[in-house]
Design an enzyme around this catalytic site. Sequence first.
Site, PDB file in Angstrom:
ATOM      1  N   LYS A 189       8.536   7.505 -15.759  1.00 24.39           N
ATOM      2  CA  LYS A 189       7.199   7.950 -16.157  1.00 24.39           C
ATOM      3  C   LYS A 189       6.201   7.116 -15.368  1.00 24.39           C
ATOM      4  CE  LYS A 189       3.689   9.483 -18.609  1.00 24.39           C
ATOM      5  NZ  LYS A 189       2.636   9.528 -17.620  1.00 24.39           N
ATOM      6  N   ASP A 214       2.206   6.021 -14.264  1.00 24.82           N
ATOM      7  CA  ASP A 214       0.872   5.862 -14.833  1.00 24.82           C
ATOM      8  C   ASP A 214      -0.133   6.317 -13.782  1.00 24.82           C
ATOM      9  OD1 ASP A 214      -1.115   5.214 -16.615  1.00 24.82           O
ATOM     10  OD2 ASP A 214      -1.054   3.067 -16.202  1.00 24.82           O
TER      11      ASP A 214
END
Length: 159
Positions: free
Chosen positions: A20, A22
């Site tokens: 994931k 940012d």
Amino acid sequence: MLATTVPDPALPPGWAGELKWDGFRALVSVDAGRVVLRSRRGTEMAPAFPEVVAGAAQLPDATALDGELVVWEEGRLAFERLQNRLQRRGAGAARAAAEWPVHFVAFDLLRLSGTDTRTWPYRRRRAALKSVFTARRLSAPWALCPSTTDSDMVREWLT
């Protein structure tokens, strides 16, 4: 496809895990030299990220990628630097690109040389995406998102 929190990082058979990021979710497409860079909601972002537009010359024509725009600072993702870039245009965007360059972390191949790949199984799309990176020797601003089918590797990423 959006990231989803799960109680156990075990991967069901046939699934893959990815990191994931940012950053800003983005789609980039190249058609006859025209580059379109849009957010997940459809906002045009190309004027704010000229390094991605210039880097699109590395991609095959009639190709589209799904990924995430990120900025690195001292080995860490710097979301605030990315946010500061979004409203810049023209010379301001060029200066910001020199100071805080963006990378496009690609995690899916939506179209390849005019062929819609969205109906292809994940493994086939992933192999084609990796092939584009290898055959075209893609370099910054392009980065290939790590992917694994190994639950232990996903657990390691989470630590």
